[in-house]
Structure formats: C-alpha cells, structure tokens
Design a protein around this motif. Structure first.
Motif, PDB file in Angstrom:
ATOM      1  N   VAL A 127       0.717  -1.473  -0.011  1.00 37.72           N
ATOM      2  CA  VAL A 127       0.445  -0.225  -0.011  1.00 37.72           C
ATOM      3  C   VAL A 127       0.483   0.791  -0.226  1.00 37.72           C
ATOM      4  O   VAL A 127       0.837   1.875  -1.296  1.00 37.72           O
ATOM      5  CB  VAL A 127      -1.100  -0.182   1.276  1.00 37.72           C
ATOM      6  CG1 VAL A 127      -1.926   1.320   0.867  1.00 37.72           C
ATOM      7  CG2 VAL A 127      -2.391  -1.529   1.266  1.00 37.72           C
ATOM      8  N   ALA A 128       1.689   1.129   0.788  1.00 42.65           N
ATOM      9  CA  ALA A 128       2.902   2.471   0.827  1.00 42.65           C
ATOM     10  C   ALA A 128       3.237   2.997  -0.339  1.00 42.65           C
ATOM     11  O   ALA A 128       3.792   3.689  -0.515  1.00 42.65           O
ATOM     12  CB  ALA A 128       4.273   1.996   2.531  1.00 42.65           C
ATOM     13  N   THR A 129       3.872   1.311  -0.632  1.00 43.86           N
ATOM     14  CA  THR A 129       4.908   2.122  -2.172  1.00 43.86           C
ATOM     15  C   THR A 129       3.517   2.030  -3.695  1.00 43.86           C
ATOM     16  O   THR A 129       4.239   2.693  -3.666  1.00 43.86           O
ATOM     17  CB  THR A 129       5.300   0.350  -2.316  1.00 43.86           C
ATOM     18  OG1 THR A 129       6.031  -0.123  -1.758  1.00 43.86           O
ATOM     19  CG2 THR A 129       6.563   0.901  -4.107  1.00 43.86           C
ATOM     20  N   LEU A 130       2.200   1.785  -3.635  1.00 46.87           N
ATOM     21  CA  LEU A 130       1.716   1.805  -4.252  1.00 46.87           C
ATOM     22  C   LEU A 130       0.808   3.826  -4.428  1.00 46.87           C
ATOM     23  O   LEU A 130       0.732   4.487  -4.891  1.00 46.87           O
ATOM     24  CB  LEU A 130       0.092   1.253  -4.068  1.00 46.87           C
ATOM     25  CG  LEU A 130      -1.091   1.874  -4.927  1.00 46.87           C
ATOM     26  CD1 LEU A 130      -0.823   2.036  -6.484  1.00 46.87           C
ATOM     27  CD2 LEU A 130      -2.154   0.607  -4.409  1.00 46.87           C
ATOM     28  N   VAL A 131       0.895   4.022  -3.072  1.00 48.81           N
ATOM     29  CA  VAL A 131       1.003   5.937  -2.724  1.00 48.81           C
ATOM     30  C   VAL A 131       2.063   6.938  -2.668  1.00 48.81           C
ATOM     31  O   VAL A 131       2.129   7.466  -3.822  1.00 48.81           O
ATOM     32  CB  VAL A 131       0.712   5.354  -1.478  1.00 48.81           C
ATOM     33  CG1 VAL A 131       0.640   7.473  -1.249  1.00 48.81           C
ATOM     34  CG2 VAL A 131      -0.899   4.601  -0.369  1.00 48.81           C
ATOM     35  N   GLY A 132       3.691   5.783  -3.140  1.00 48.08           N
ATOM     36  CA  GLY A 132       4.867   6.893  -3.577  1.00 48.08           C
ATOM     37  C   GLY A 132       4.214   7.136  -4.808  1.00 48.08           C
ATOM     38  O   GLY A 132       3.963   7.954  -5.535  1.00 48.08           O
ATOM     39  N   GLY A 133       3.936   6.004  -5.535  1.00 43.68           N
ATOM     40  CA  GLY A 133       3.587   6.442  -6.886  1.00 43.68           C
ATOM     41  C   GLY A 133       2.425   6.906  -7.573  1.00 43.68           C
ATOM     42  O   GLY A 133       2.934   7.488  -8.555  1.00 43.68           O
ATOM     43  N   LEU A 134       1.444   7.207  -7.451  1.00 42.98           N
ATOM     44  CA  LEU A 134       1.505   7.808  -7.140  1.00 42.98           C
ATOM     45  C   LEU A 134       0.664   9.776  -6.815  1.00 42.98           C
ATOM     46  O   LEU A 134       0.856   9.898  -7.770  1.00 42.98           O
ATOM     47  CB  LEU A 134      -0.454   6.941  -6.358  1.00 42.98           C
ATOM     48  CG  LEU A 134      -1.556   6.263  -6.885  1.00 42.98           C
ATOM     49  CD1 LEU A 134      -2.654   5.693  -6.086  1.00 42.98           C
ATOM     50  CD2 LEU A 134      -1.867   6.181  -7.975  1.00 42.98           C
ATOM     51  N   LEU A 135       2.069   9.608  -6.277  1.00 41.92           N
ATOM     52  CA  LEU A 135       2.392  10.989  -5.835  1.00 41.92           C
ATOM     53  C   LEU A 135       2.698  11.755  -6.252  1.00 41.92           C
ATOM     54  O   LEU A 135       3.255  12.825  -6.878  1.00 41.92           O
ATOM     55  CB  LEU A 135       3.119  10.788  -4.396  1.00 41.92           C
ATOM     56  CG  LEU A 135       2.559  10.451  -2.970  1.00 41.92           C
ATOM     57  CD1 LEU A 135       3.615  10.880  -2.096  1.00 41.92           C
ATOM     58  CD2 LEU A 135       1.871  11.618  -2.824  1.00 41.92           C
TER      59      LEU A 135
END
Length: 225
Positions: A127-135
């Motif tokens: 989840v955190a890595t997904l958020v990083g990509g979306l940022l």
C-alpha cells in the motif's frame, strides 16, 4: 484502450532494452523493504513478530511509531522514485507512452515490495509503495484516498479494511475522472493486488479475529464519551 490493443504495446516495450531495464530497476527498488532494512539495523526481523507482515502497520505494533515512520518513508519513497525514473528515462516510440512506462514501473515496484528479491520473496502488502507511485503519477487522487482510508479507520478501527476500501476506490475514481488507459489499467491492477495481499485480513474479519486499532475508532470513542 482495450487490453487486446494494450498487450502488443506492452510486448514491444518489454522487448526494448531501456524499458526492460526501467521495469527491472523498479522491481529491484521495490524489493528494498523499509521494515527489513531498518530491522537489520535494530537486529530484528518483524516477519517473526506480530502479524508476520513486513509493512508499516506491523512495524508500528511491534517496534513503535518512530520505526514505523521510517518504514513508511522508505516504502513511499521507493514507489515515487521508481515512477519518476520511468517518466524521466522512458524511451520514445516503442509502442508505450511515457505515462504508461511510469505506471508500469510503479506497479513493478509494488510487486517488488510484496515479493522482494532481496528478502526471500516475503514482503509487505504494497500500500505505501502504491501511494508513492501515485504521488508522482496522479498526486491529486492522494487526498481522496487518504480521506477514504482515514474515514474507514475512524469508523471501524481496521487498518487492513481501510486499505482495501481505499484501493477499491481507485478504479472508481479513475473511471469517474475519465482517466486514460494507462491510469485506468493501473488502478484496476493495483486494486486487485491490494485485495489479494489483504486476503488474510479479510478472512480474519469474517472470522471475527482481526486486530483493530481501538484508539483510532473516533466514532466509537465519541459515543462512549
């Protein structure tokens, strides 16, 4: 873009050495697990503690807030870096757009986090890595996801459930905003992956054995007060 049209473009991109290098680098970056790297410095492996998951929630439960904050920073950062590198160095004219390279690299980083090359393919839930990509790729959606995630935790106290609901909202937000094909396919794939990585949480929810952060249940606390 239908998947029948996307598949040949993806095959062409994989055959392009620079594209393949970007995706491989993104997976390698994703494989650098924040909890396991910081855990080695502390002499612990959080996969042997708590829920056994190498993610921020288990890090918080077993090692405390400062450790968990470092874990989340690393895991978000690697997703953002993988997406940025793909956007910066994507080759032109190989059948996939620069934006598509970014989304594929971000997804590769999430896969690396879930199945890390450097840590025996036992990682976190992505989840955190997904958020990083979306940022990097879709920063304007992040506040909406955080709102959904926070509201679910406040109402239920279940972090896993909050992550699943936030992830499942991604394809809906992409569809509602008339997203282009790379973004839409990424959101669908990401939601499916988060649903898969949280299958244990969902099973425990059905069985009534899932752990919850009671202090985060704001509505429950307000009613008791």
């Amino acid at each position: 873009m239908p998947f029948s049209d996307l598949a040949p473009s993806l095959s062409a991109a994989i055959a392009e050495p620079r594209s393949l290098a970007l995706f491989a680098a993104a997976y390698a970056l994703g494989s650098v697990s924040g909890s396991l790297v910081l855990g080695k410095l502390r002499g612990v492996d959080i996969r042997t503690q708590g829920s056994g998951n190498a993610g921020g929630t288990n890090a918080l439960r077993t090692q405390g807030a400062r450790f968990a904050l470092g874990v989340v920073a690393i895991d978000i950062g690697k997703g953002a870096l993988a997406a940025w590198l793909a956007l910066r160095y994507a080759p032109l004219g190989d059948g996939l757009s620069v934006t598509a390279h970014g989304y594929l690299a971000a997804f590769a980083a999430v896969l690396g986090h879930v199945w890390p090359l450097w840590h025996g393919f036992r990682g976190g839930k992505g989840v955190a890595t997904l958020v990083g990509g979306l940022l990097v790729l879709w920063p304007f959606v992040t506040p909406a996801l955080l709102l959904v995630w926070g509201a679910t935790i406040a109402l239920s106290g279940y972090v896993g459930l909050a992550s699943v609901i936030a992830a499942l909202s991604l394809p809906l937000l992409a569809w509602y905003s008339d997203a282009d094909a790379p973004r839409l396919w990424f959101c669908v794939a990401a939601a499916a992956l988060v649903l898969f990585t949280h299958r244990g949480n969902l099973a425990r929810l059905r069985a009534g054995t899932e752990s919850r952060f009671s202090r985060a249940r704001l509505l429950h606390r307000w009613r008791r007060g």
